[in-house]
Motif scaffolding. Structure first.
Motif, PDB file in Angstrom:
ATOM      1  N   SER A 293       0.831  -1.204   0.000  1.00 21.39           N
ATOM      2  CA  SER A 293       0.000   0.000   0.000  1.00 21.39           C
ATOM      3  C   SER A 293       0.863   1.251   0.000  1.00 21.39           C
ATOM      4  O   SER A 293       1.829   1.359   0.743  1.00 21.39           O
ATOM      5  N   VAL A 345      -4.699  -3.269   5.192  1.00 22.14           N
ATOM      6  CA  VAL A 345      -5.051  -4.229   4.143  1.00 22.14           C
ATOM      7  C   VAL A 345      -5.057  -5.624   4.754  1.00 22.14           C
ATOM      8  O   VAL A 345      -4.137  -5.994   5.498  1.00 22.14           O
ATOM      9  N   VAL A 360      -9.536  -3.165   2.082  1.00 20.95           N
ATOM     10  CA  VAL A 360      -8.619  -2.028   2.049  1.00 20.95           C
ATOM     11  C   VAL A 360      -9.310  -0.833   2.705  1.00 20.95           C
ATOM     12  O   VAL A 360     -10.396  -0.429   2.273  1.00 20.95           O
TER      13      VAL A 360
END
Length: 481
Positions: A293, A345, A360
């Motif tokens: 991420s 996540v 997410v």
């Protein structure tokens, strides 16, 4: 409340230990098989949910921290079926002190091979001797009656770093059938404590893994660890996120180490900015994939994005095969600077199709004019990677989700995809550490063939979970994923 952690979160609360399941566990029979699930602490065949309140006040100590374990069952979780752990809990090493942040990192696995999963808890602010932020990690042992008793994992290099226990992961990195424990800090080193562990003496041995990265910089370090088998050799591999890589396009990145009979070996750095990573088989090919991420303010994805690196026989490629943000067609929401899409996540198979799906969070997402209320997006796994087809968006304004969206709830401070009721579908658990002016709360939404459903949704705050709401507990800051 304007910020999720005061060092991030503000004053916390006394922890009520009444109602916890803190009875002593019975001994497992000799030669017991390893635990079926890495998060089944009482051996009843159900995954359990672990949620932390690292800024809880305990025994008058502010930011001392508490951890709540809710045991899974055929009906899922409920607030009253739990164990509450602090450093003032009988059998847990240490003493609750100001700024310990007990629960700032979590990991689990059957470390002593007795058939029950054990819980590892990081307290990155623990004072060790004269070192105010030395940090520590504590193993709490699983057993037939749940979690009880524990031991400290000593820091092998206390002068080389601070905040030991800032990140944790459990995996079998040598393929010998014994779970190993990886512990990170604010430095570039990660220490591997090798199985098998015993309650009396801890790890069998330990070694350090390093990588060719530049010197430490402020805000960098091994801030997040994850384990899984990306090359399909039956041995777990390790990702280390938040390290300063020195790459012009990814100053803070994710490093990949491949496991082998001789231990972990550095493969390389993934070529995008990343502070977190999750591992699971998204495309169903038998190799775990890595999802990183990037929290945003990069060209094309101002509010953040997640990137996928498929696993294969030689590991993973440095370049991702896909990057998804809120500006990607089919993804709900709007790409805005500061959303922090990708803050948390988690990967798990929600619909039972054999592909790992992704939850997410957009930790700072606005809904209308409501600042930083937060949302969670579910993306489906598919042969081509994460699919935006059939994606779902959840907030406290979603029909069937208890509560309502308010400013600075931080819905999505933590997410976990775990099958808590044993029906073969991963359930979505969500933390919101800012709920009710910093009390915090969690939600558990059922997984089904059609995706996540709000039918029979469960939600409760710290008081119901055994943690006082005095001050600012921040319940829901972290979840075991």
């Amino acid at each position: 409340m304007r910020h999720p952690l005061r060092a991030t979160l503000a004053t916390a609360t006394a922890v009520a230990l009444t109602g916890g399941l803190l009875t002593l566990a019975t001994a497992a029979p000799a030669g017991a098989a390893p635990a079926k699930y890495a998060d089944d602490f009482n051996g009843d065949g159900y995954h359990d949910l672990v949620t932390s309140a690292p800024t809880a006040t305990v025994g008058g100590a502010t930011y001392a921290g508490a951890v709540v374990v809710n045991y899974g069952s055929a009906s899922g979780i409920k607030a009253s079926r739990r164990t509450v752990l602090t450093q003032n809990t009988s059998g847990i090493p240490g003493t609750a002190e100001n700024n310990d942040y007990f629960g700032s990192a979590l990991a689990s696995g059957d470390l002593n091979n007795d058939g029950y999963a054990d819980l590892v808890i990081g307290a990155h602010g623990e004072k060790v001797g004269d070192d105010a932020n030395g940090g520590t990690a504590v193993i709490v042992w699983g057993g037939a009656n749940g979690l009880s008793g524990g031991r400290t994992v000593p820091d092998p290099a206390p002068t080389a770093h601070d905040e030991f226990g800032a990140s944790l992961a459990v995996g079998d990195f040598t393929g010998d059938g014994k779970a190993d424990l990886a512990i990170g800090s604010n430095g570039n080193d990660v220490w591997i404590h090798k199985g098998g562990f015993t309650k009396a003496s801890g790890a069998a041995s330990k070694y350090k893994v390093t990588a060719p990265v530049r010197a430490n910089v402020a805000g960098a370090g091994a801030s997040y660890l994850a384990s899984g088998d990306v090359n399909g050799d039956g041995t777990d591999d390790l990702t280390v996120s938040g390290i300063y890589t020195g790459e012009s396009t990814a100053y803070f990145g994710t490093l990949v180490y491949l496991g082998s009979s001789s231990g972990l070996a550095y493969q390389g750095v993934l070529k995008e900015e990343s502070r977190h990573a999750a591992i699971g088989d998204i495309n169903g090919d038998g190799y775990d994939d890595i999802v990183t991420s990037d929290l945003g303010d990069t060209v094309g994805h101002l509010g953040g994005s997640v990137s996928t690196h498929p696993g294969g026989p030689t590991g993973v490629d440095a370049e991702p095969t896909q990057t998804v943000g809120q500006d990607t067609p089919g993804v709900p929401g709007t790409d805005e600077s500061g959303d922090l899409f990708g803050w948390a996540v988690s990967l798990g198979d929600i619909d039972g199709d054999g592909y790992a799906d992704a939850a997410v969070s957009a930790f700072y997402e606005e809904i209308g004019t409501i600042d930083n209320t937060g949302t969670v997006t579910v993306l489906r796994g598919a042969p081509t990677g994460l699919s935006t087809s059939g994606s779902q968006l959840f907030s406290q304004n979603t029909a069937g989700v208890p509560g309502y969206a308010e400013a600075y709830d931080y819905f999505g401070s933590a997410v976990s995809l775990t099958d808590l009721n044993g029906d073969g579908h991963a359930d979505l658990s969500i933390g919101a550490n800012g709920e009710n002016s910093g009390d915090g709360a969690l939600w558990s939404l059922r997984g089904a063939t059609s995706g996540i459903t709000t039918t029979n949704a469960v939600s409760f705050g710290p008081s119901a979970a055994g943690v006082s709401t005095s001050g600012y507990p921040g319940f829901g800051w972290k979840m075991l994923r």
